[in-house]
Design a protein around this motif. Structure first.
Motif, PDB file in Angstrom:
ATOM      1  N   ALA A 164      35.820  39.981  37.909  1.00 52.19           N
ATOM      2  CA  ALA A 164      34.479  40.484  37.593  1.00 52.19           C
ATOM      3  C   ALA A 164      34.391  42.004  37.642  1.00 52.19           C
ATOM      4  O   ALA A 164      33.623  42.598  36.878  1.00 52.19           O
ATOM      5  CB  ALA A 164      33.444  39.867  38.531  1.00 52.19           C
ATOM      6  N   VAL A 165      35.141  42.636  38.549  1.00 54.33           N
ATOM      7  CA  VAL A 165      34.999  44.097  38.721  1.00 54.33           C
ATOM      8  C   VAL A 165      36.288  44.869  38.447  1.00 54.33           C
ATOM      9  O   VAL A 165      36.290  46.096  38.537  1.00 54.33           O
ATOM     10  CB  VAL A 165      34.477  44.454  40.138  1.00 54.33           C
ATOM     11  N   GLY A 166      37.366  44.170  38.106  1.00 57.61           N
ATOM     12  CA  GLY A 166      38.658  44.830  37.950  1.00 57.61           C
ATOM     13  C   GLY A 166      39.054  45.096  36.513  1.00 57.61           C
ATOM     14  O   GLY A 166      38.273  44.923  35.578  1.00 57.61           O
ATOM     15  N   HIS A 214      45.496  41.308  43.515  1.00 58.39           N
ATOM     16  CA  HIS A 214      46.126  42.633  43.446  1.00 58.39           C
ATOM     17  C   HIS A 214      46.338  43.080  41.995  1.00 58.39           C
ATOM     18  O   HIS A 214      46.387  44.277  41.712  1.00 58.39           O
ATOM     19  CB  HIS A 214      47.493  42.616  44.141  1.00 58.39           C
ATOM     20  N   CYS A 215      46.487  42.146  41.076  1.00 64.17           N
ATOM     21  CA  CYS A 215      46.772  42.474  39.666  1.00 64.17           C
ATOM     22  C   CYS A 215      45.587  43.106  38.942  1.00 64.17           C
ATOM     23  O   CYS A 215      45.738  43.624  37.835  1.00 64.17           O
ATOM     24  CB  CYS A 215      47.232  41.228  38.923  1.00 64.17           C
ATOM     25  N   TYR A 216      44.406  43.091  39.558  1.00 57.38           N
ATOM     26  CA  TYR A 216      43.198  43.618  38.916  1.00 57.38           C
ATOM     27  C   TYR A 216      42.799  44.998  39.447  1.00 57.38           C
ATOM     28  O   TYR A 216      41.729  45.505  39.117  1.00 57.38           O
ATOM     29  CB  TYR A 216      42.045  42.626  39.097  1.00 57.38           C
ATOM     30  N   ALA A 217      43.621  45.581  40.307  1.00 53.83           N
ATOM     31  CA  ALA A 217      43.382  46.923  40.886  1.00 53.83           C
ATOM     32  C   ALA A 217      42.149  46.950  41.779  1.00 53.83           C
ATOM     33  O   ALA A 217      41.538  47.992  41.980  1.00 53.83           O
ATOM     34  CB  ALA A 217      43.285  48.002  39.801  1.00 53.83           C
ATOM     35  N   THR A 218      41.812  45.810  42.344  1.00 53.22           N
ATOM     36  CA  THR A 218      40.624  45.680  43.193  1.00 53.22           C
ATOM     37  C   THR A 218      40.982  45.354  44.638  1.00 53.22           C
ATOM     38  O   THR A 218      40.101  45.271  45.485  1.00 53.22           O
ATOM     39  CB  THR A 218      39.751  44.515  42.690  1.00 53.22           C
ATOM     40  N   THR A 219      42.261  45.152  44.894  1.00 42.63           N
ATOM     41  CA  THR A 219      42.693  44.539  46.143  1.00 42.63           C
ATOM     42  C   THR A 219      43.791  45.368  46.799  1.00 42.63           C
ATOM     43  O   THR A 219      44.651  45.916  46.115  1.00 42.63           O
ATOM     44  CB  THR A 219      43.197  43.113  45.855  1.00 42.63           C
ATOM     45  N   THR A 227      39.593  42.446  49.024  1.00 42.86           N
ATOM     46  CA  THR A 227      39.184  42.620  47.625  1.00 42.86           C
ATOM     47  C   THR A 227      37.769  43.161  47.575  1.00 42.86           C
ATOM     48  O   THR A 227      36.858  42.606  48.211  1.00 42.86           O
ATOM     49  CB  THR A 227      39.251  41.281  46.867  1.00 42.86           C
ATOM     50  N   THR A 228      37.593  44.236  46.817  1.00 35.77           N
ATOM     51  CA  THR A 228      36.250  44.811  46.682  1.00 35.77           C
ATOM     52  C   THR A 228      35.359  43.906  45.835  1.00 35.77           C
ATOM     53  O   THR A 228      35.839  43.196  44.947  1.00 35.77           O
ATOM     54  CB  THR A 228      36.309  46.216  46.056  1.00 35.77           C
TER      55      THR A 228
END
Length: 190
Positions: free
Chosen positions: A28-30, A125-130, A186-187
């Motif tokens: 949703a946010v990444g 981690h793959c979404y740059a959010t974690t 995760t943000t």
């Protein structure tokens, strides 16, 4: 020093946001998960590079690269600054948090899966959010401090307080990872 069973049980109870929930938030946010490190370089303009500072240090990264979304970077700053403020209020000498994993490419996730059975091919981690913050090591200030040194378990408790406050405020999801000795965070912020 070993963490007590009671400490582990409390962490498992409070910080049990499972991978599917974290991946859903990450989507949703990444960003669109990059396949390779070259794809990360192409997406770097929409990301924030995570570097050592007065509040945290980044471990040498073998299976990830030091980039987060702006929301992920803000969350990491909130955690690290909140940790530093609580230490000061409790008259504990300064310590920095240690970040052990950040953005993973699909290629990184596959390689990590070969050496870490807990690694997920579908990782947040793959979404740059974690990112992961270790609770087993903290970076002690090199200078003199008027405040006292603290045990690892005391520092972990302070970190837990900060994480729980942000988790309850719906700023993040947190998973306690006993084998990896870290909090997987995760943000939920853009």
């Amino acid at each position: 020093l070993r963490d007590s069973d009671a400490s582990h049980k409390l962490c498992q109870k409070l910080f049990n946001d499972k991978n599917p929930v974290q991946v859903e938030a990450a989507k949703a946010v990444g960003i669109v998960p990059p396949e390779t490190r070259a794809d990360v370089r192409a997406a770097a303009s929409q990301l924030v590079k995570i570097e050592d500072n007065q509040y945290y240090k980044v471990d040498p990264l073998t299976h990830s690269v030091p980039y987060l979304t702006p929301g992920g970077s803000r969350l990491l700053d909130m955690i690290a600054e909140g940790f530093a403020e609580r230490l000061q209020k409790q008259q504990i000498a300064p310590y920095r948090l240690i970040v052990t994993s950040v953005l993973r490419t699909r290629e990184d996730a596959l390689k990590l899966g070969q050496v870490n059975v807990n690694a997920s091919k579908n990782s947040a981690h793959c979404y740059a959010t974690t990112f992961d913050i270790t609770y087993s090591r903290f970076d002690a200030s090199k200078g003199d401090s008027i405040y006292r040194k603290a045990s690892r378990s005391e520092l972990k408790r302070v970190l837990m307080e900060v994480l729980r406050e942000l988790q309850l405020a719906k700023k993040c999801y947190v998973k306690y990872e006993k084998k990896q000795r870290c909090f997987h965070i995760t943000t939920r912020m853009k």
